[in-house]
Design a protein around this motif. Structure first.
Motif, PDB file in Angstrom:
ATOM      1  N   UNK A 125       0.826  -1.205   0.000  1.00 58.20           N
ATOM      2  CA  UNK A 125       0.000   0.000   0.000  1.00 58.20           C
ATOM      3  C   UNK A 125       0.864   1.260   0.000  1.00 58.20           C
ATOM      4  N   UNK A 126       2.063   1.155   0.560  1.00 60.33           N
ATOM      5  CA  UNK A 126       3.004   2.276   0.519  1.00 60.33           C
ATOM      6  C   UNK A 126       3.844   2.226  -0.747  1.00 60.33           C
ATOM      7  N   UNK A 127       4.469   1.078  -1.002  1.00 62.02           N
ATOM      8  CA  UNK A 127       5.436   1.005  -2.097  1.00 62.02           C
ATOM      9  C   UNK A 127       4.798   1.038  -3.479  1.00 62.02           C
ATOM     10  N   UNK A 128       3.563   0.574  -3.590  1.00 60.52           N
ATOM     11  CA  UNK A 128       2.891   0.583  -4.890  1.00 60.52           C
ATOM     12  C   UNK A 128       1.967   1.782  -5.051  1.00 60.52           C
ATOM     13  N   UNK A 129       1.207   2.075  -3.986  1.00 62.43           N
ATOM     14  CA  UNK A 129       0.167   3.092  -4.118  1.00 62.43           C
ATOM     15  C   UNK A 129       0.492   4.400  -3.414  1.00 62.43           C
ATOM     16  N   UNK A 130       1.569   4.418  -2.638  1.00 65.12           N
ATOM     17  CA  UNK A 130       1.945   5.660  -1.966  1.00 65.12           C
ATOM     18  C   UNK A 130       0.969   6.080  -0.888  1.00 65.12           C
ATOM     19  N   UNK A 131       0.291   5.101  -0.271  1.00 66.48           N
ATOM     20  CA  UNK A 131      -0.679   5.382   0.784  1.00 66.48           C
ATOM     21  C   UNK A 131      -0.074   4.986   2.123  1.00 66.48           C
ATOM     22  N   UNK A 132       0.102   5.947   3.015  1.00 71.05           N
ATOM     23  CA  UNK A 132       0.678   5.668   4.322  1.00 71.05           C
ATOM     24  C   UNK A 132       0.854   6.959   5.088  1.00 71.05           C
ATOM     25  N   UNK A 133       1.692   6.924   6.110  1.00 66.86           N
ATOM     26  CA  UNK A 133       1.943   8.103   6.932  1.00 66.86           C
ATOM     27  C   UNK A 133       3.346   8.622   6.674  1.00 66.86           C
ATOM     28  N   UNK A 134       3.442   9.900   6.364  1.00 67.06           N
ATOM     29  CA  UNK A 134       4.734  10.542   6.149  1.00 67.06           C
ATOM     30  C   UNK A 134       5.113  11.311   7.401  1.00 67.06           C
ATOM     31  N   UNK A 135       6.315  11.062   7.897  1.00 69.76           N
ATOM     32  CA  UNK A 135       6.829  11.753   9.083  1.00 69.76           C
ATOM     33  C   UNK A 135       8.159  12.384   8.696  1.00 69.76           C
ATOM     34  N   UNK A 136       8.113  13.669   8.344  1.00 70.35           N
ATOM     35  CA  UNK A 136       9.324  14.318   7.863  1.00 70.35           C
ATOM     36  C   UNK A 136       9.735  13.730   6.529  1.00 70.35           C
ATOM     37  N   UNK A 137      10.896  13.103   6.505  1.00 73.67           N
ATOM     38  CA  UNK A 137      11.397  12.481   5.288  1.00 73.67           C
ATOM     39  C   UNK A 137      11.297  10.959   5.349  1.00 73.67           C
ATOM     40  N   UNK A 138      10.408  10.459   6.211  1.00 71.64           N
ATOM     41  CA  UNK A 138      10.260   9.015   6.377  1.00 71.64           C
ATOM     42  C   UNK A 138       8.813   8.591   6.160  1.00 71.64           C
ATOM     43  N   UNK A 139       8.644   7.291   5.940  1.00 67.80           N
ATOM     44  CA  UNK A 139       7.341   6.757   5.570  1.00 67.80           C
ATOM     45  C   UNK A 139       7.051   5.484   6.349  1.00 67.80           C
ATOM     46  N   UNK A 140       5.768   5.263   6.647  1.00 71.46           N
ATOM     47  CA  UNK A 140       5.349   4.014   7.286  1.00 71.46           C
ATOM     48  C   UNK A 140       3.903   3.743   6.893  1.00 71.46           C
ATOM     49  N   UNK A 141       3.474   2.499   7.087  1.00 70.02           N
ATOM     50  CA  UNK A 141       2.062   2.182   6.941  1.00 70.02           C
ATOM     51  C   UNK A 141       1.281   2.873   8.056  1.00 70.02           C
ATOM     52  N   UNK A 142      -0.019   2.920   7.919  1.00 73.31           N
ATOM     53  CA  UNK A 142      -0.859   3.497   8.967  1.00 73.31           C
ATOM     54  C   UNK A 142      -2.247   2.885   8.880  1.00 73.31           C
ATOM     55  N   UNK A 143      -2.982   2.997   9.973  1.00 69.89           N
ATOM     56  CA  UNK A 143      -4.387   2.600   9.984  1.00 69.89           C
ATOM     57  C   UNK A 143      -5.203   3.820  10.378  1.00 69.89           C
ATOM     58  N   UNK A 144      -6.477   3.800  10.046  1.00 72.26           N
ATOM     59  CA  UNK A 144      -7.340   4.939  10.328  1.00 72.26           C
ATOM     60  C   UNK A 144      -8.175   4.683  11.581  1.00 72.26           C
ATOM     61  N   UNK A 145      -8.799   5.745  12.072  1.00 71.70           N
ATOM     62  CA  UNK A 145      -9.697   5.606  13.220  1.00 71.70           C
ATOM     63  C   UNK A 145     -10.857   4.675  12.883  1.00 71.70           C
ATOM     64  N   UNK A 146     -11.292   4.695  11.618  1.00 74.01           N
ATOM     65  CA  UNK A 146     -12.378   3.809  11.191  1.00 74.01           C
ATOM     66  C   UNK A 146     -11.926   2.349  11.220  1.00 74.01           C
ATOM     67  N   UNK A 147     -10.671   2.100  10.841  1.00 78.07           N
ATOM     68  CA  UNK A 147     -10.127   0.737  10.909  1.00 78.07           C
ATOM     69  C   UNK A 147     -10.113   0.234  12.350  1.00 78.07           C
TER      70      UNK A 147
END
Length: 258
Positions: A125-147
């Motif tokens: 979801x991050x590496x293909x679609x670019x969907x995740x959480x950006x923190x400064x110059x770093x990236x990670x997966x994330x979940x939503x409050x709805x999840x």
């Protein structure tokens, strides 16, 4: 990362000075302790998608599920179907890094591959679609409050499982999953899976059974045994070890300077 988790990393570094903090991750994962690993954006290799458009679940991850009806004896089957579908999503690996009750729920209802996914890094979801959480110059997966609402099984009157903020702030939670925690979990799981329409609880009821550490006790000195194992106690101890406690504990996994 919580201060409770950071204490464990600091202990591992003390025992093995030459080891990277990354060596503590499997132990944190086994103990249901919270942590996060952000990957520098420069190191994320985006893989061009071979299909048009992204998966539909990425469009609905912010949409809250229809509330469960605890008066319906079939509510548990509805809950299971939703949660199992949720945990098949690649980004669901992030639940296992949140520790506590969310970790245990993800472990209980996820496919076997999710545990390995939590250790291998960023999802598609991050590496293909670019969907995740950006923190400064770093990236990670994330979940939503709805999840999260879907995972704890929110109804119109309460939830199947206690909210993770109630769990994290309770006197019972010491930063790792104990035998007592597991006994409670299995008992409540059996209660829910039996179709008991009284098994769900309101937030007020959850806070009654999992009493929070009061603000006064959280500010207590470390000599107060009532806060042993708490986040407040871990933060004080972390500072006594010479680490900064003004910000969330972090380590550079390339450079171990603290």
């Amino acid at each position: 990362m919580s201060f409770q988790s950071a204490i464990r990393v600091a202990h591992d570094i003390y025992d093995h000075p030459a080891a990277s903090p990354a060596a503590s991750v499997p132990s944190l994962l086994r103990r249901r302790a919270s942590y996060r690993i952000f990957t520098p954006i420069s190191q994320v290799t985006r893989v061009p998608s071979l299909t048009r458009g992204h998966p539909s679940y990425l469009d609905s991850c912010n949409t809250y599920p229809e509330l469960l009806n605890f008066k319906d004896p079939n509510y548990w089957n509805t809950y299971l179907a939703r949660v199992q579908a949720l945990l098949r999503r690649p980004y669901a690996r992030w639940f296992l890094t949140m520790g506590g009750i969310l970790w245990r729920l993800a472990l209980q209802f996820s496919p076997p591959s999710l545990l390995n996914d939590a250790l291998t890094g960023l999802s598609l979801d991050v590496t293909t679609w670019g969907i995740g959480e950006v923190n400064g110059q770093s990236w990670d997966d994330s979940v939503t409050a709805a999840d999260i609402a879907m995972l704890i099984g929110v109804s119109g009157t309460g939830s199947c499982w206690l909210p993770h903020d109630v769990w994290n702030s309770s006197c019972q939670w010491k930063g790792f999953w104990s035998d007592t925690d597991e006994q409670w979990f299995q008992s409540h799981l059996g209660n829910l899976s039996s179709g008991n329409t009284e098994a769900g609880k309101t937030r007020k009821d959850w806070k009654h059974f999992f009493r929070p550490i009061s603000a006064a006790r959280s500010a207590a000195r470390s000599s107060d045994v009532s806060i042993y194992g708490s986040e407040a106690f871990a933060r004080e101890l972390f500072g006594q070890l010479g680490f900064c406690t003004d910000v969330i504990p972090t380590w550079n996994l390339v450079s171990v300077d603290r």
